[in-house]
Every structure is written in C-alpha cells, then in structure tokens.
Design a protein around this motif. Structure first.
Motif, PDB file in Angstrom:
ATOM      1  N   ARG A  48       0.839  -1.210   0.000  1.00  0.00           N
ATOM      2  CA  ARG A  48       0.000   0.000   0.000  1.00  0.00           C
ATOM      3  C   ARG A  48       0.867   1.251   0.000  1.00  0.00           C
ATOM      4  NH1 ARG A  48      -4.371  -1.924   4.518  1.00  0.00           N
ATOM      5  NH2 ARG A  48      -5.522  -3.343   3.168  1.00  0.00           N
ATOM      6  N   LYS A  49       1.933   1.228   0.786  1.00  0.00           N
ATOM      7  CA  LYS A  49       2.821   2.387   0.851  1.00  0.00           C
ATOM      8  C   LYS A  49       3.486   2.603  -0.509  1.00  0.00           C
ATOM      9  CE  LYS A  49       6.805   2.306   3.039  1.00  0.00           C
ATOM     10  NZ  LYS A  49       7.812   2.228   4.103  1.00  0.00           N
ATOM     11  N   ASP A  50       3.945   1.532  -1.128  1.00  0.00           N
ATOM     12  CA  ASP A  50       4.563   1.647  -2.453  1.00  0.00           C
ATOM     13  C   ASP A  50       3.575   2.195  -3.475  1.00  0.00           C
ATOM     14  OD1 ASP A  50       6.878   0.617  -1.364  1.00  0.00           O
ATOM     15  OD2 ASP A  50       6.607  -1.401  -2.184  1.00  0.00           O
ATOM     16  N   HIS A  51       2.328   1.742  -3.394  1.00  0.00           N
ATOM     17  CA  HIS A  51       1.304   2.216  -4.325  1.00  0.00           C
ATOM     18  C   HIS A  51       1.030   3.706  -4.116  1.00  0.00           C
ATOM     19  CE1 HIS A  51      -1.981   1.801  -7.117  1.00  0.00           C
ATOM     20  NE2 HIS A  51      -2.824   2.327  -6.237  1.00  0.00           N
ATOM     21  N   ALA A  52       1.001   4.138  -2.866  1.00  0.00           N
ATOM     22  CA  ALA A  52       0.768   5.554  -2.570  1.00  0.00           C
ATOM     23  C   ALA A  52       1.912   6.414  -3.101  1.00  0.00           C
ATOM     24  CB  ALA A  52       0.604   5.763  -1.067  1.00  0.00           C
ATOM     25  N   VAL A  53       3.152   5.947  -2.938  1.00  0.00           N
ATOM     26  CA  VAL A  53       4.306   6.687  -3.449  1.00  0.00           C
ATOM     27  C   VAL A  53       4.255   6.750  -4.972  1.00  0.00           C
ATOM     28  CG1 VAL A  53       6.824   6.615  -3.680  1.00  0.00           C
ATOM     29  CG2 VAL A  53       5.767   6.213  -1.453  1.00  0.00           C
ATOM     30  N   ASN A  58       3.325   9.928  -9.880  1.00  0.00           N
ATOM     31  CA  ASN A  58       2.570  10.148 -11.124  1.00  0.00           C
ATOM     32  C   ASN A  58       1.893  11.511 -11.109  1.00  0.00           C
ATOM     33  OD1 ASN A  58       3.267   7.708 -12.272  1.00  0.00           O
ATOM     34  ND2 ASN A  58       1.470   6.635 -11.484  1.00  0.00           N
ATOM     35  N   SER A  59       1.359  11.907  -9.976  1.00  0.00           N
ATOM     36  CA  SER A  59       0.711  13.213  -9.868  1.00  0.00           C
ATOM     37  C   SER A  59       1.710  14.345 -10.079  1.00  0.00           C
ATOM     38  CB  SER A  59       0.049  13.372  -8.497  1.00  0.00           C
ATOM     39  OG  SER A  59      -0.998  12.449  -8.352  1.00  0.00           O
ATOM     40  N   VAL A  60       2.888  14.202  -9.480  1.00  0.00           N
ATOM     41  CA  VAL A  60       3.932  15.217  -9.661  1.00  0.00           C
ATOM     42  C   VAL A  60       4.356  15.271 -11.129  1.00  0.00           C
ATOM     43  CG1 VAL A  60       6.330  15.802  -9.095  1.00  0.00           C
ATOM     44  CG2 VAL A  60       4.749  15.127  -7.283  1.00  0.00           C
ATOM     45  N   ALA A  64       4.029  18.447 -13.611  1.00  0.00           N
ATOM     46  CA  ALA A  64       5.192  18.980 -14.325  1.00  0.00           C
ATOM     47  C   ALA A  64       4.917  19.065 -15.826  1.00  0.00           C
ATOM     48  CB  ALA A  64       6.415  18.104 -14.052  1.00  0.00           C
ATOM     49  N   ASP A  65       4.229  18.062 -16.365  1.00  0.00           N
ATOM     50  CA  ASP A  65       3.869  18.102 -17.788  1.00  0.00           C
ATOM     51  C   ASP A  65       2.960  19.296 -18.094  1.00  0.00           C
ATOM     52  OD1 ASP A  65       5.365  15.842 -18.370  1.00  0.00           O
ATOM     53  OD2 ASP A  65       3.630  14.470 -18.274  1.00  0.00           O
TER      54      ASP A  65
END
Length: 80
Positions: A48-53, A58-60, A64-65
């Motif tokens: 779960r932690k890996d998925h949140a990171v 992806n949001s960042v 940036a795009d």
C-alpha cells in the motif's frame, strides 16, 4: 504346605504422557500461524505504501507536464 496357596500379584505400569507434547505442538502451531499473519499484514502495508508513493510520483509528473505545456504556450504567445 499344600494348604497355603501361593498368590502372585502382577503390577502393570502404564506410561502416560501428561499432554505436554500436545500442548507444545498446539502452541508452536499458533505461533506459526500468527507469524504468517503478521508477515502478510506487513507485506500488504508495504504494498500500500509503495502504491501511494507511485501515485504521488505520477501526480507530480502530470503537474510537471502541465506546467511545461503552459510554459510553451506562454512562450509562443509572447513571441507573436
């Protein structure tokens, strides 16, 4: 002497376990099951932690795009 019959007493001893081995086996089994449960919970928590990171990264990247696209559009509009 024939009037005194001989009596023979036979003693049979049975070895019985106190159940300690069965109790020990049950305790070991419970410990193994608890260990597997805790390990699976830790693994799920890490996933779960890996998925949140991953989602945050992806949001960042998407932000940036968008900022890059906006900068290009501003540069094109300023040049005209």
């Amino acid at each position: 002497m024939a009037d005194n019959p001989r009596h023979t007493t036979t003693v049979v001893e049975e070895r019985r376990g106190g159940g300690a081995s069965v109790i020990l086996a049950v305790v070991v089994l419970i410990a193994v099951v608890a260990g597997i449960y805790l390990f699976s919970q830790t693994t799920t928590s890490e996933a779960r932690k890996d998925h949140a990171v991953e989602n945050a990264a992806n949001s960042v990247g998407n932000a940036a795009d968008k900022a890059g696209d906006a900068a290009q559009d501003a540069a094109k509009n300023t040049g005209n």
